[in-house]
Structure formats: structure tokens, C-alpha cells
Design a protein around this motif. Structure first.
Motif, PDB file in Angstrom:
ATOM      1  N   ILE A 155     -12.232   9.017   3.397  1.00  0.00           N
ATOM      2  CA  ILE A 155     -12.476   8.437   2.299  1.00  0.00           C
ATOM      3  C   ILE A 155     -12.477   7.421   2.172  1.00  0.00           C
ATOM      4  O   ILE A 155     -10.926   6.751   2.716  1.00  0.00           O
ATOM      5  N   MET A 156     -12.936   6.617   1.623  1.00  0.00           N
ATOM      6  CA  MET A 156     -13.056   5.210   1.178  1.00  0.00           C
ATOM      7  C   MET A 156     -13.821   5.139  -0.201  1.00  0.00           C
ATOM      8  O   MET A 156     -14.189   5.900  -0.912  1.00  0.00           O
ATOM      9  N   VAL A 157     -13.204   3.698  -0.880  1.00  0.00           N
ATOM     10  CA  VAL A 157     -13.406   3.568  -2.288  1.00  0.00           C
ATOM     11  C   VAL A 157     -14.456   1.947  -1.830  1.00  0.00           C
ATOM     12  O   VAL A 157     -15.024   2.269  -2.043  1.00  0.00           O
ATOM     13  N   ASP A 158     -13.441   1.018  -1.967  1.00  0.00           N
ATOM     14  CA  ASP A 158     -14.403  -0.634  -1.654  1.00  0.00           C
ATOM     15  C   ASP A 158     -15.104  -0.900  -0.786  1.00  0.00           C
ATOM     16  O   ASP A 158     -15.704  -1.660  -1.340  1.00  0.00           O
ATOM     17  N   GLY A 159     -14.159  -0.053   0.557  1.00  0.00           N
ATOM     18  CA  GLY A 159     -14.769  -0.539   2.000  1.00  0.00           C
ATOM     19  C   GLY A 159     -14.479  -1.876   1.820  1.00  0.00           C
ATOM     20  O   GLY A 159     -15.281  -3.002   2.776  1.00  0.00           O
ATOM     21  N   THR A 160     -13.526  -3.023   1.372  1.00  0.00           N
ATOM     22  CA  THR A 160     -13.342  -4.549   2.334  1.00  0.00           C
ATOM     23  C   THR A 160     -12.049  -4.951   1.805  1.00  0.00           C
ATOM     24  O   THR A 160     -11.326  -5.781   2.446  1.00  0.00           O
ATOM     25  N   GLY A 161     -11.103  -3.357   2.375  1.00  0.00           N
ATOM     26  CA  GLY A 161      -9.979  -3.329   2.848  1.00  0.00           C
ATOM     27  C   GLY A 161      -8.925  -3.335   1.184  1.00  0.00           C
ATOM     28  O   GLY A 161      -7.024  -4.102   1.850  1.00  0.00           O
ATOM     29  N   MET A 162      -8.669  -3.499   0.389  1.00  0.00           N
ATOM     30  CA  MET A 162      -8.539  -3.273  -1.063  1.00  0.00           C
ATOM     31  C   MET A 162      -7.254  -1.969  -1.336  1.00  0.00           C
ATOM     32  O   MET A 162      -6.248  -2.462  -2.558  1.00  0.00           O
ATOM     33  N   CYS A 163      -7.728  -1.452  -0.955  1.00  0.00           N
ATOM     34  CA  CYS A 163      -7.310   0.170  -1.704  1.00  0.00           C
ATOM     35  C   CYS A 163      -6.803   0.951  -0.595  1.00  0.00           C
ATOM     36  O   CYS A 163      -5.313   1.815  -1.281  1.00  0.00           O
ATOM     37  N   GLY A 164      -6.797   1.052   1.055  1.00  0.00           N
ATOM     38  CA  GLY A 164      -6.165   1.739   1.459  1.00  0.00           C
ATOM     39  C   GLY A 164      -6.757   2.992   1.734  1.00  0.00           C
ATOM     40  O   GLY A 164      -5.546   4.355   2.220  1.00  0.00           O
ATOM     41  N   ALA A 165      -7.445   3.667   1.548  1.00  0.00           N
ATOM     42  CA  ALA A 165      -8.289   5.083   1.616  1.00  0.00           C
ATOM     43  C   ALA A 165      -8.135   5.228   2.096  1.00  0.00           C
ATOM     44  O   ALA A 165      -8.309   6.657   2.669  1.00  0.00           O
ATOM     45  N   CYS A 166      -8.181   4.352   3.048  1.00  0.00           N
ATOM     46  CA  CYS A 166      -9.077   4.951   4.293  1.00  0.00           C
ATOM     47  C   CYS A 166      -8.519   4.564   5.119  1.00  0.00           C
ATOM     48  O   CYS A 166      -8.575   4.607   6.945  1.00  0.00           O
ATOM     49  N   ARG A 167      -7.384   4.571   5.541  1.00  0.00           N
ATOM     50  CA  ARG A 167      -6.003   4.072   5.923  1.00  0.00           C
ATOM     51  C   ARG A 167      -5.941   5.325   7.437  1.00  0.00           C
ATOM     52  O   ARG A 167      -6.102   6.686   7.405  1.00  0.00           O
ATOM     53  N   LYS A 198      -4.664   1.641  10.711  1.00  0.00           N
ATOM     54  CA  LYS A 198      -5.344   0.475  10.260  1.00  0.00           C
ATOM     55  C   LYS A 198      -6.373   1.600   8.895  1.00  0.00           C
ATOM     56  O   LYS A 198      -6.274   2.205   9.363  1.00  0.00           O
ATOM     57  N   PHE A 199      -7.416   0.215   9.059  1.00  0.00           N
ATOM     58  CA  PHE A 199      -8.001   0.461   7.747  1.00  0.00           C
ATOM     59  C   PHE A 199      -9.441   0.499   7.563  1.00  0.00           C
ATOM     60  O   PHE A 199      -9.873  -0.152   8.769  1.00  0.00           O
ATOM     61  N   ALA A 200     -10.530   2.001   7.957  1.00  0.00           N
ATOM     62  CA  ALA A 200     -11.126   2.129   8.845  1.00  0.00           C
ATOM     63  C   ALA A 200     -12.180   0.854   8.470  1.00  0.00           C
ATOM     64  O   ALA A 200     -12.641   0.801   8.884  1.00  0.00           O
ATOM     65  N   CYS A 201     -12.514   0.608   7.105  1.00  0.00           N
ATOM     66  CA  CYS A 201     -13.186  -0.214   6.630  1.00  0.00           C
ATOM     67  C   CYS A 201     -13.307  -1.233   7.067  1.00  0.00           C
ATOM     68  O   CYS A 201     -14.166  -2.022   6.548  1.00  0.00           O
ATOM     69  N   VAL A 202     -12.279  -1.841   7.423  1.00  0.00           N
ATOM     70  CA  VAL A 202     -11.562  -3.591   7.724  1.00  0.00           C
ATOM     71  C   VAL A 202     -11.880  -3.495   9.999  1.00  0.00           C
ATOM     72  O   VAL A 202     -12.414  -4.308  10.308  1.00  0.00           O
TER      73      VAL A 202
HETATM   74  S1  FES Z   1     -11.891   1.723   1.520  1.00  0.00           S
HETATM   75 FE1  FES Z   1     -10.060   0.549   0.546  1.00  0.00          FE
HETATM   76  S2  FES Z   1      -9.423  -0.046   1.931  1.00  0.00           S
HETATM   77 FE2  FES Z   1     -10.533   0.386   2.970  1.00  0.00          FE
END
Ligand code: FES
Ligand SMILES: Cc1cc2nc3c(=O)[nH]c(=O)nc-3n(C[C@H](O)[C@H](O)[C@H](O)COP(=O)(O)OP(=O)(O)OC[C@H]3O[C@@H](n4cnc5c(N)ncnc54)[C@H](O)[C@@H]3O)c2cc1C
Ligand SMILES: Cc1cc2nc3c(=O)[nH]c(=O)nc-3n(C[C@H](O)[C@H](O)[C@H](O)COP(=O)(O)OP(=O)(O)OC[C@H]3O[C@@H](n4cnc5c(N)ncnc54)[C@H](O)[C@@H]3O)c2cc1C
Ligand code: SF4
Ligand code: SF4
Lengths: 461, 296
Positions: free
Chosen positions: B222-234, B242-246
């Protein structure tokens, strides 16, 4: 006329009512109240207040105009120094800045400079007054990365100097933390933030959303392929920290950034929006800063019982006094001198509680605050279904790692001079990206200084 | 706005769209993804880049309808436009880097695609073909009618194997069993890429670990911003978070904690279930019947 030592009181939504809605807490001064409060200003010859404002607004001059009911003139005076007065009037930590220095504050209460600034900015917006740009275009292209307070300020100032400015923003809305972090009940998005962004647009600044510098395009490409001669980086400090304790990957553990982004930027609280948010019945917020207060008050409004767990005592809470006061009034519970050591997880992988250890204050540490020390054997469990980590943030390495010659310090912050010059020619930076997480007005101050430095750079090139 | 220039239904629940997004098309590489948002009210939906045309400035996405947002996306047609379309996000696939081409050429690479995972495998295989690297591709699907991209893949893969769980087409069995069969028949692989549902990637990794084949997987938390800002994708990879989006979306599959990742993917299950019911039931939905757990 009331007591000159005391502020004209300001109306707020009743705590019981506002704890269930996302409308703004503070309702602002009426004209009469503003004029009366302005009357408390002594129009000091050597105004200490101005020294406390990072963008040096000519405070006595604008307050004088409020006193005379020349609100438009008051707005022009503020606009000479600040591009976002409706924002700063609401979220600046005034008690430690302008108001902290006000001479009135020695014997009584400081003049309500922030509330007056907010009044003037709101009045100007309601009366359709926009800042003007009278400069002639000079043909030089400057790119601004990030649309937070630092980027908006740098962009506005550069446009007023005649530059052709484009702001590139990674997200789908402009405003940085003002749209994704600070909640609606402290800073209305459509009414205030959008309107202030529109004001910057009115100065001729172009905005491009959904562009991630370092991924969609790099700084080097902007300069080599798209003709930008200088760049200002105002990319903020958005990377959330975690505690690295057991159980932290469980469902129901969020960074404050995720929780607030879902609610503020994606509007999860509003009917009709698709993005979900875990409402939670009992929520633990870890941390004691402004961000923690915002997360706590948001969870409360979504219907939860909320506990703020903070490892020092009330005196050390880094959040603004006003925010702590508002949170308490609304029913947020403060569990002070405690720290989580483990997050307890049920068989489905979701949070079922938090194991917490009690702390006492020891000797002062490097920051001058007394260091919290664990009390052995004092651990106990708090039952909860949601944990929000609000431990601070650091700058995102996306830009520094993709730009040749741009250096960072060991905290990941961009290295820049007082004027905002980075280690790369023609590239400037400011705000949280340079300092680490700080405040709106410091970011604006940095944007302003860097805009002047960029102008200087073109003049001496 | 980002106009949809082409829409195609690939199977019952799988759709392809070609979207005009010149900035994304200019620099993207295989392995990267985009985030799309339908309109003001929409969610930010991450989708892998399945193809790109730099000259036309377009990106191809392929998606499966699984919940409220992807269902809503499937209702859009050619001529409609997305409000937001941002990318490319994440790191490019390690195989598709010009710098390492000589090393890559020496490898025997096998791709295993499961379900909609066929789509993100395609640009990697295509890129490798264009750069003179030979590949083997296994496509696994539940049954014949949800297989797609067969011809496209055949054009770029050196060897293509199709497997269906019900035996309605190609090899009777799943992708893992097909790989085992190929290894048993004497084929040798020294690099595997598995993309598909998490459960499939988990089982491929168990097998390749046994076979001693290094394996890369593409994670889709699950992702929200996709830029490393929220941590949802950890995610937990080895002993690191790891953060999958970055940091990703591709990781060493033998180090990924799949059980944790699968538990995290269920995070919004009830919330999303409610959103979907509400959409299907329209005005008749009141949250009171108990099917969706109630509005509150
Ligand atoms: S989607 Fe928010 S940090 Fe990866
Ligand atoms: C919840 C919360 C509450 C706060 N409350 C207060 C308060 O009450 N008072 C106060 O003074 N301060 C407060 N702060 C701090 C204040 O908001 C920040 O210090 C300030 O916003 C920093 O401004 P900035 O311009 O440096 O960066 P930001 O506001 O962080 O903006 C940076 C922007 O750059 C964009 N960006 C990042 N990387 C890229 C890229 N690679 N390409 C393109 N765009 C990019 C981001 O998406 C973002 O929009 C709060 C912060 C938070 C998180
Ligand atoms: C980097 C990345 C690349 C992706 N690429 C593709 C792609 O090319 N094609 C494609 O069809 N899908 C892809 N996905 C998955 C896609 O983003 C989700 O299917 C989509 O967000 C679901 O949205 P929804 O609202 O329709 O479903 P929801 O209602 O959100 O979810 C429905 C069900 O799916 C589960 N779910 C939620 N999020 C995800 C997820 N990210 N992955 C798997 N299951 C999930 C939930 O548990 C829920 O039960 C990708 C995801 C990521 C992170
Ligand atoms: S900008 Fe902030 S610090 Fe400056 S006068 Fe206004 S409220 Fe005070
Ligand atoms: S210091 Fe206080 S009283 Fe003096 S000019 Fe400033 S606001 Fe007015």
C-alpha cells in the motif's frame, strides 16, 4: 475600552463542538476587535517586535494602519515583506518570535500581532485585494523546487524582481506541509492556502504539479535542456523517522505524515473521497511536537480516545503552548514522562497495545533540556488499536542523490551558506531542506534571502 | 490533465490504457512505476509502467480491478483524462541498466509472471531483447481466459512457457511447477525475476532458494505519496526496514519478509470493502444492513 495590559479576547469554537468537526478552531477578530487591539500597540520608535520576525514585517506601521481602519494600506505594508500573511498569522510560533519581543509583554500581554496580521490578510482576501507585480520581465528563467513556504516565497520575490519563475511540485496540490501536514482546523485549505497560492500566481509565477525532481527530471536536465539559469531548492524535510522497536511494522502503526496526509491532502475525513483512514478507537500518539498535536487532534476528531505519550515533562513539550492548550481543552490525554518500548501485536498482525516505560528527568543534555532516563521495572501496557509515530523528519535524499555536485551534511541536510548558495553553481536552497524540520516563517525567511541572493548572482554573473 | 489515448480490455478484469504523460515518458525505465489519480476525490493508485513511447510521450498501464478505485478506473474511456499522473517513481530494474549490460549478457535469466504481473515483466524483457540479451519467460495464470499479452511476449522473449492452474492452456500447473519442470529437464538459470501476487512471489522464492537461483521480486505494498514521505510502503528486507517507493519496488526476494508484507496489504480491507459496497449499491447504500460493517 478594556484594560490596556490585557489582549482583546478572540472567539473560538467551543471545545466540545470543535472536537467533532474539522472547521477552524479560532474564528478571528472582527473589525471592531482588531481596531481595539491595534490601539494597544505603542508604535515604538525602536520596535523590538520587528527584530523577532524572521521576515522583518514593519509591524508598528501595519498596526498603525489597522488603528486608522486603512486595512488595504496595512495589507500593502505586510505584503512588502511576506507572501503568506494569512498562513503566518495562524501558524507562526508568535509567542517566541514577534510577540515574544513586544514591549507590552513585559508588564502585561504582548500585542496580538499574529491575530492582527491574520485579520488584515483575511480582510484583503474577502475584499478581493491581490498583491501587484509592477516589474518588467527580465527574461531570465529560474526553477523553484517545492511549493512549501520557502518555495512560494522565493518564487513570489523573484517574480516581483522580473524573473520568469516556474515552481515544480511532486504532489498534486501546492503548499507543501501547509496542505499535507497542518490540518484544516488550524489552517483552512481552500479558503487560506489555495488563496495564498493564487496570490503568488497573480505575480506571474507558473506552477507545474506532479513533477518529482530527481525522478521525472533532474536539476542538471532542467538547466541543460529546459533553459533554467538558476534553481532554488525548497524541498522540505519530509522523510519520517520510526523508533525501531519491536512491532512497529504491525497494521495500525502509522507515521504522523501518513496519517495527516491521508486526512489533509487526500481528505479521508470528507464524505465522497476515496482514500481510507483507520479511524481507531483508542490511539496512542508518540511525540510532543506540533506534528504530534496535529495528529492527536485529528484522531480525536475522527472519533478516537487519544493519548499523547511523551518522554519528557510538560515543560519540555516542543509544541506551541496554544496547541497544547487547545488539545487539552478538546480532550486529548497527556501521558508524560513515558516512552514506548514495544508495540504489542495480535494474531492478525494488528496493534493491540503498547508497552511503555516510565521516565524521570536527569541532567540537562546538549540541547539544554533535562534528559529523560528510564525508571527500571516501571513498564506497563496501554491497550490501543492505533499508534501514530511523530518523532520528527529529515530531508529526502532524492534530489541530493541525483544532482552532481550537490552536497549534504551527515544529517542529510543540503549544505548552504547564510545566503542560500549550495555547493553547486547557480543552485540555491533554503527552508527545512537545509535546516531540518523547523517553522513556516523560517522557511519563508530563507526563501526571501535566497531570492535576493539569486538576483545578486544574475547581476554579477 | 493526462488524456487516455487508448483503452483495451485484455481479459475479464484486466484493462490496458495508454496515457499521454510526456514528462514521465521522457525518462522512465523498466521496473519503475507511476501514481495515477482519477479526479479530485480519487485515491493515489500505484501502477507499474508496462510500456512507453518516448516520441509519442505516452505510457502504457495495465491494471486489474480489485477494489473501489480500480473499478472506477475501468469505467474511464478513450478521450477521458486523469487528473494526476506522476512518475517515473522507484528504481529502474537492475537488469535494464546500460552500465551493467556486459554482465547481464552473461546471465541465463528466467522471468516468472503471475496474473497481472505479466504486464510489468513485458518492458523488461523487451528492453533486454533490444539490447541483445536472451531471456526465458514463464507466464502463469489461473485459466486460459485471463491470460493476456501472449503474442507481445512471444515477440520479445527467446523462450516462452505458458502455465495454467486448471490446465486449460499450456502447462498444467502453476509457474513454480513449470520452473521446476524446466530445471528437471536440464535447463540452467542463474537469475530469476518474479512479478505477480505476493503469495506467488513468496512460493517462487522458496523454490529458487532451494534451487540456488538469486531472485528479484517487485513488491506492491500500500502506498500514498510514492516519494518517501509517508512510510506506508515500508517492508522488512533482511534486517532492514525499506520504503518500497524509493528503495524499490524491486528487492532481493530471498530477503523479503512476505508474511509481514501480506499482513500489511490487508490493512484497509474492511475500509475498502465498505467503499466498494457503497459504490456498487449507490444511493441504496446506507451502511445499516451490516454487510459492510456499518458506516460507524
Ligand atoms: S508511499 Fe509513502 S513513503 Fe512510500
Ligand atoms: C504536521 C505539521 C505541523 C506543523 N505546524 C507548524 C506550525 O504550527 N507552525 C510553524 O511555523 N511550522 C509548523 N510546521 C513546520 C513547517 O510546516 C515547516 O517547517 C515548513 O513547511 C517548511 O517549509 P519548506 O518550504 O522548507 O518545506 P515543505 O513545506 O516541506 O515543502 C516542500 C515541498 O517540496 C516538495 N518536494 C519535495 N521533494 C521534491 C522533489 N524531489 N521534486 C518536487 N517537489 C518536491 C514537497 O512535496 C513539498 O510540497 C509543521 C509541520 C508539520 C509536518
Ligand atoms: C509499485 C506498485 C506497482 C503496482 N503495479 C500494478 C500493476 O501494474 N497492475 C495492477 O493491476 N496493480 C498494480 N499494483 C497494485 C495496485 O496499486 C492495487 O491493486 C490498487 O491500488 C488497488 O486499488 P483499489 O482501490 O481498486 O483496491 P483496494 O480496494 O484498495 O484493495 C482491494 C484489495 O486489494 C488489496 N490491496 C490493496 N492495495 C494493494 C496493493 N498495492 N497490491 C495488492 N493488493 C492490494 C487490499 O487488501 C484489498 O483487499 C501495484 C502496486 C504497487 C505498490
Ligand atoms: S510573520 Fe510571524 S513572526 Fe513575523 S510578524 Fe507575522 S506572525 Fe510575527
Ligand atoms: S513592540 Fe509591541 S508595542 Fe512596540 S511596536 Fe511592536 S507590537 Fe507595538
Amino acid at each position: 475600552m478594556g484594560d490596556v495590559l490585557v489582549r482583546v479576547p478572540i472567539s473560538e469554537q467551543d471545545p466540545k463542538v470543535r472536537a467533532t468537526n474539522f472547521e477552524e478552531v479560532c474564528l478571528g477578530y472582527t473589525e471592531e476587535e482588531a481596531v481595539e487591539e491595534a490601539g494597544r500597540c505603542l508604535n515604538c520608535k525602536k520596535p523590538m517586535c520587528v527584530g523577532g520576525c524572521p521576515v522583518s514585517i514593519n509591524i508598528p506601521a501595519f498596526i498603525e494602519q489597522v488603528k486608522e481602519r486603512n486595512f488595504e494600506r496595512a495589507y500593502e505594508i505586510i505584503s512588502e515583506s511576506s507572501a503568506l500573511p494569512a498562513v503566518c498569522g495562524r501558524v507562526c510560533p508568535q509567542e517566541s518570535q514577534c510577540e515574544g519581543k513586544c514591549i507590552r509583554g513585559i508588564k502585561g500581554e504582548a500585542v496580538a500581532i499574529g491575530k492582527l496580521e491574520r485579520f488584515v490578510a483575511d480582510w484583503a482576501r474577502e475584499n478581493g485585494i491581490k498583491p501587484k507585480n509592477t516589474s518588467t520581465p527580465n527574461g531570465h528563467k529560474v526553477a523553484v523546487i517545492g511549493s512549501g513556504p520557502s518555495g512560494l516565497t522565493a518564487a513570489g520575490d523573484l517574480a516581483k524582481l522580473g524573473y520568469d519563475v516556474t515552481v515544480f511540485e511532486a504532489l498534486h496540490e501546492m503548499g507543501g506541509v501547509l496542505v499535507y501536514g497542518i490540518p484544516e482546523f488550524r489552517l483552512p485549505k481552500d479558503k487560506v492556502v489555495k488563496a495564498e497560492v493564487e496570490n503568488v500566481k497573480a505575480l506571474g509565477v507558473k506552477f507545474e504539479k506532479n513533477v518529482i525532481i530527481g525522478r521525472s527530471i533532474t536539476i542538471d536536465e532542467l538547466m541543460e535542456k529546459e533553459g533554467f539559469e538558476a534553481v532554488f531548492i525548497g524541498s522540505g524535510a519530509g522523510l519520517p523517522m520510526f523508533m525501531h522497536i519491536p512491532g512497529e511494522q504491525a497494521n495500525g502503526v502509522f507515521s504522523a505524515n501518513e496519517y495527516l496526509t491521508r486526512n489533509n491532502l487526500m481528505k479521508a475525513f470528507k464524505e465522497g473521497y476515496d482514500t481510507p483512514i483507520a479511524r481507531g478507537k483508542k490511539v496512542v500518539v508518540v511525540g510532543g511536537g506540533n506534528v504530534a498535536m496535529d495528529a492527536a487532534r485529528t484522531a480525536l476528531r475522527l472519533g478516537a480516545e487519544v493519548h499523547v505519550v511523551y518522554r519528557r515533562s510538560e515543560a519540555e513539550l516542543p509544541a506551541r503552548a496554544e496547541e497544547v492548550h487547545h488539545a487539552k481543552e478538546e480532550g486529548v490525554i497527556f501521558d508524560l514522562l513515558q516512552n514506548p518500548v514495544e508495540i504489542l501485536v495480535n494474531e492478525e498482525g494488528s496493534v493491540r497495545g503498547c508497552r511503555v516505560i516510565k521516565m524521570e528527568l536527569g541532567e540537562p543534555d546538549a540541547s539544554g533540556r533535562r534528559r529523560p532516563v528510564e525508571i527500571p521495572g516501571s513498564e506497563y501496557e496501554i491497550e490501543c488499536d492505533t499508534v501514530i509515530m511523530s518523532l520528527g523528519t529529515s530531508p529526502n535524499p532524492l534530489i541530493s542523490s541525483t544532482t552532481v555536485g550537490l552536497e549534504t551534511n551527515k544529517k542529510g541536510c543540503l549544505i548552504a551558506t547564510e545566503q542560500g548558495a549550495t555547493t553547486k553553481d547557480a543552485v540555491f536552497a533554503g527552508g527545512d531542506a537545509v535546516t531540518g524540520a523547523a517553522t513556516v516563517i523560517l522557511a519563508m525567511g530563507a526563501g526571501k534571502t535566497a531570492a535576493a541572493a539569486i538576483d545578486e548572482y544574475f547581476k554579477t554573473k | 490533465m493526462y488524456p487516455i489515448v487508448k483503452k483495451e480490455k485484455l481479459s475479464d478484469k484486466i484493462f490496458l490504457m495508454v496515457v499521454k504523460a510526456p514528462r514521465v515518458a521522457a525518462g522512465c525505465l523498466p521496473g519503475q512505476f507511476i501514481i495515477v489519480k482519477i479526479d479530485e476525490e480519487g485515491e493515489r493508485i500505484p501502477l507499474t509502467i508496462c510500456d512507453y513511447d518516448r516520441a509519442e510521450g505516452t505510457i502504457t498501464i495495465v491494471f486489474q480491478t480489485v477494489g473501489a478505485s480500480t473499478e472506477r478506473m475501468a469505467l474511464l474511456n478513450e478521450g477521458d483524462a486523469f487528473a494526476d499522473f506522476v512518475g517515473p517513481l522507484g528504481q529502474p530494474s537492475e537488469l535494464c541498466l546500460e552500465e551493467d549490460l556486459e554482465e547481464t549478457k552473461k546471465k541465463n535469466i528466467v522471468f516468472i509472471a503471475g496474473g497481472v504481473g505479466t504486464a510489468p515483466v513485458y518492458p523488461q524483457v523487451k528492453w533486454l531483447k533490444e539490447h541483445g540479451v536472451k531471456t526465458t519467460v514463464i507466464i502463469g495464470a489461473r485459466s486460459k481466459d485471463i491470460l493476456f499479452y501472449e503474442d507481445e511476449m512471444r515477440a520479445v522473449a527467446d523462450e516462452l512457457y505458458l502455465a495454467t492452474d486448471d490446465g486449460s492452456y499450456g502447462f498444467h500447473g502453476n509457474g513454480c511447477q513449470q520452473l521446476q519442470a524446466l530445471v528437471d529437464s536440464g535447463k540452467k538459470y542463474d537469475h530469476c525475476v518474479a512479478i505477480g501476487p505476493m503469495i506467488m512471489m513468496k512460493f517462487v522464492c522458496l523454490l529458487t532458494k532451494e534451487l540456488g537461483i538469486p531472485t528479484v521480486v517487485s513488491m506492491n505494498p500500500i502506498m500514498v505519496d510514492g516519494t518517501g514521505m509517508c512510510g506506508a510502503c515500508r517492508l522488512v528486507v533482511g534486517d532492514e526496514v525499506k520504503f518500497a517507493c524509493v528503495d524499490g519496488p524491486e528487492f532481493d526476494g530471498h530477503l523479503v519478509d512476505f508474511d509481514q508484507a501480506m499482513a500489511r496489504a490487508k490493512q484497509y480491507k474492511t475500509e475498502e470493502g465498505r467503499a466498494l459496497l457503497k459504490q456498487q449499491e449507490g444511493d441504496t447504500h446506507h451502511g445499516g444492513c451490516g454487510h459492510c460493517g456499518g458506516d460507524k
